[in-house]
Design an enzyme around this catalytic site. Structure first.
Site, PDB file in Angstrom:
ATOM      1  N   VAL A   1       0.623  -1.596   0.269  1.00  0.00           N
ATOM      2  CA  VAL A   1      -0.424  -0.471   0.138  1.00  0.00           C
ATOM      3  C   VAL A   1      -1.809  -1.390  -0.040  1.00  0.00           C
ATOM      4  O   VAL A   1      -2.924  -0.959   0.688  1.00  0.00           O
ATOM      5  CB  VAL A   1      -0.325   0.508  -0.816  1.00  0.00           C
ATOM      6  CG1 VAL A   1      -1.397   1.386  -1.084  1.00  0.00           C
ATOM      7  CG2 VAL A   1       0.900   1.354  -0.705  1.00  0.00           C
TER       8      VAL A   1
ATOM      9  N   ALA B   1     -19.961   6.711   2.126  1.00  0.00           N
ATOM     10  CA  ALA B   1     -20.426   6.555   0.586  1.00  0.00           C
ATOM     11  C   ALA B   1     -22.003   6.264   0.388  1.00  0.00           C
ATOM     12  O   ALA B   1     -22.264   6.362  -0.573  1.00  0.00           O
ATOM     13  CB  ALA B   1     -19.664   5.277   0.234  1.00  0.00           C
TER      14      ALA B   1
ATOM     15  N   VAL C   1       0.552  11.384  -5.123  1.00  0.00           N
ATOM     16  CA  VAL C   1       1.351  12.497  -4.677  1.00  0.00           C
ATOM     17  C   VAL C   1       1.010  12.424  -2.999  1.00  0.00           C
ATOM     18  O   VAL C   1       0.141  12.672  -2.669  1.00  0.00           O
ATOM     19  CB  VAL C   1       1.016  13.580  -5.346  1.00  0.00           C
ATOM     20  CG1 VAL C   1       2.114  14.770  -4.850  1.00  0.00           C
ATOM     21  CG2 VAL C   1       1.379  13.411  -6.964  1.00  0.00           C
TER      22      VAL C   1
ATOM     23  N   ILE D   1      -1.442  12.999   2.374  1.00  0.00           N
ATOM     24  CA  ILE D   1      -1.792  14.398   2.498  1.00  0.00           C
ATOM     25  C   ILE D   1      -2.850  14.447   1.188  1.00  0.00           C
ATOM     26  O   ILE D   1      -2.544  14.125  -0.034  1.00  0.00           O
ATOM     27  CB  ILE D   1      -0.439  15.061   1.987  1.00  0.00           C
ATOM     28  CG1 ILE D   1       0.590  14.907   3.324  1.00  0.00           C
ATOM     29  CG2 ILE D   1      -0.939  16.702   1.900  1.00  0.00           C
ATOM     30  CD1 ILE D   1       1.775  15.714   3.185  1.00  0.00           C
TER      31      ILE D   1
ATOM     32  N   GLY E   1      12.640  -0.001   6.305  1.00  0.00           N
ATOM     33  CA  GLY E   1      11.604  -0.101   5.082  1.00  0.00           C
ATOM     34  C   GLY E   1      11.119   1.025   4.526  1.00  0.00           C
ATOM     35  O   GLY E   1      10.097   1.425   3.875  1.00  0.00           O
TER      36      GLY E   1
ATOM     37  N   ASP F   1      11.816  10.608  -8.511  1.00  0.00           N
ATOM     38  CA  ASP F   1      10.158  10.477  -7.883  1.00  0.00           C
ATOM     39  C   ASP F   1       9.791  11.799  -7.631  1.00  0.00           C
ATOM     40  O   ASP F   1       8.543  12.148  -7.842  1.00  0.00           O
ATOM     41  CB  ASP F   1      10.389   9.581  -6.370  1.00  0.00           C
ATOM     42  CG  ASP F   1       9.323   9.414  -5.879  1.00  0.00           C
ATOM     43  OD1 ASP F   1       8.288   8.699  -6.137  1.00  0.00           O
ATOM     44  OD2 ASP F   1       9.004  10.209  -5.002  1.00  0.00           O
TER      45      ASP F   1
ATOM     46  N   LYS G   1       6.228  13.656  -9.266  1.00  0.00           N
ATOM     47  CA  LYS G   1       5.185  14.194  -8.693  1.00  0.00           C
ATOM     48  C   LYS G   1       4.995  15.622  -8.864  1.00  0.00           C
ATOM     49  O   LYS G   1       3.806  16.218  -9.008  1.00  0.00           O
ATOM     50  CB  LYS G   1       5.575  13.956  -6.950  1.00  0.00           C
ATOM     51  CG  LYS G   1       5.309  12.640  -6.727  1.00  0.00           C
ATOM     52  CD  LYS G   1       6.085  12.369  -5.370  1.00  0.00           C
ATOM     53  CE  LYS G   1       5.769  10.817  -4.941  1.00  0.00           C
ATOM     54  NZ  LYS G   1       6.278  10.665  -3.554  1.00  0.00           N
TER      55      LYS G   1
END
Length: 446
Positions: free
Chosen positions: A23, A42, A141, A145, A196, A210, A214
């Site tokens: 990530v 921004a 979470v 989305i 993966g 998990d 969440k």
């Protein structure tokens, strides 16, 4: 971009990444390759000043400017020019300590670590408010989305009545592959690891942990509930039998690992469990590593969100959006106003006793192929005020459906009953002489 630019600091927000895994590399790519895009949103440049890694020689899949990589967290914490820390370390420790140190050093935080928030959210968010800092956590979470923003901001005119979702892409991929290809659980987990989608140790994904973590976060945002994720009744997919996927399809359902939160009589019903969902409904058609969340508000009605819940770029998308909101100043305002995870504020919603939860159930048993067997099972169900809606018992046609001990599979769909009654009935059925092994029981959604 490079760290030697003479651009005025007032025209940019300097950020650092701690944890350059999959990530982190995606976040760096968005910041470096699409700086014009982030600057447009921004109103200033989002400047990647540092990236903290454990191994400076490890390939990252992205070319970083000279001087960005470092193996010292102090290079970030002691730099007064760095405004925002993108904390992408996994686990609880040292992630918790690093976040506290970063806030004490005057940095705002963006994180994707849902386990850390579920475990230490109260402490971390209270400390952030004491220090005048903010924590943004959209990526914690459902990956790409934007569910955190939608629940806490876009739907703020509503009383959320319920939310339910597929919150773990790994388990959804496994169940989808088992359902579509008829493969066994172990074989499908191996395929998920090869692609993966699953870690070497996938236990937190497949045992429901998990999804429960969440759900605890979403329940806090939607209902003001302070929930220990361990208190959420949960069952994973690690014991899922392909036979149940077949029977569910025959009955017109698919099985999904569903996380549910519903407000009933002022109390909150919470659960994570493999659940039968009618084929053709949006939730039942969520495939592979996708996530989906259905939220019902008293004003807006049902709203459905669907997208990739994990992966490098979907998660990086949510992280960078949080960075932009922090740079613009939206996150600090929202953070202070909503008092996320305040350990000083009592919970507004109590958790409902699990035994009182009501719904329909799917039950699969292996039973003696003798007269009176179904009657004995129906008698037990009746004694617990549970009525039968339908029964499937095929004539034995193969060795898989019959056995040397004269048993056959039996599938029962019940009418609505309480979880307590269903649990007690299951225990009583399992000790009947005609029953072989344990009873498989799953909730059913309509």
């Amino acid at each position: 971009m490079n760290a030697s630019s003479k651009q005025k600091s007032s025209d940019r927000t300097n950020v650092a990444i701690i944890g350059m895994g999959t990530v982190g590399a995606g976040v760096a790519r968005l910041l470096i390759d699409h700086g014009d895009r982030t600057a447009r949103h921004a109103g200033k440049t989002i400047w990647l000043s540092k990236a903290v890694v454990r191994d400076l020689k490890k390939p990252r899949g992205i070319d970083l400017p000279d001087g960005v990589l470092t193996d010292s967290i102090d290079d970030v914490l002691n730099d007064p020019e760095i405004d925002v820390i993108i904390q992408l370390m996994g686990g609880l420790s040292p992630a918790r300590e690093v976040m506290l140190r970063a806030m004490e050093a005057g940095k705002d935080i963006v994180t994707a670590n849902k386990a850390l928030l579920a475990e230490h959210g109260g402490e971390l968010f209270t400390r952030a408010r004491q220090l005048g800092r903010s924590i943004a956590f959209e990526a914690a979470v459902a990956g790409g989305i934007p569910i955190i923003a939608n629940i806490s901001q876009c739907l703020s005119a509503n009383q959320i009545e319920s939310l339910e979702g597929i919150l773990n892409g790994t388990s959804n991929f496994i169940v989808s592959q088992m359902d579509e290809k008829g493969a066994g659980y172990d074989e499908t987990v191996k395929r998920a690891q090869d692609l993966g989608y699953a870690e070497a140790d996938p236990s937190m994904d497949v045992d429901g942990t998990d999804a429960a973590q969440k759900l605890a976060i979403l329940s806090h945002l939607a209902f003001g509930a302070t929930v220990d994720w361990r208190d959420i009744p949960r069952k994973g997919i690690d014991g899922l039998d392909p036979a149940d996927l077949v029977y569910a399809r025959e009955l017109g359902y698919r099985i999904k690992l569903l996380a549910t939160a519903r407000l009933v009589d002022g109390e909150l019903e919470l659960s994570v469990a493999p659940t039968l969902i009618p084929i053709g409904t949006p939730m039942a058609e969520v495939r592979d590593a996708y996530n989906a969340i259905r939220v019902v508000g008293d004003a807006v009605g049902p709203v459905f969100y669907h997208g990739l819940g994990a992966g490098q770029m979907p998660t990086a998308s949510a992280v960078v959006a949080d960075v932009i909101d922090t740079a613009v100043g939206r996150t600090p305002i929202t953070f202070e106003t909503l008092e996320y995870f305040s350990s000083e504020r009592p919970p507004r919603t109590a958790q409902r006793d699990v035994d009182t939860l009501r719904g329909r159930y799917y039950m699969r048993l292996r039973v003696a192929n003798d007269p009176g067997t179904l009657a004995s099972i129906a008698g037990v169900l009746s004694s617990h005020s549970i009525s039968i809606a339908s029964v499937i018992q095929h004539e034995p046609k193969s060795k898989d459906e019959s056995s040397s001990d004269n048993t056959v599979p039996l599938v029962i769909m019940t009418h609505e009953a309480s979880e307590g009654a269903a649990s007690r009935a299951t225990t009583d059925i399992e000790v009947l002489p005609a029953i072989s092994g344990t009873v498989v029981r799953m909730p059913v959604r309509e």
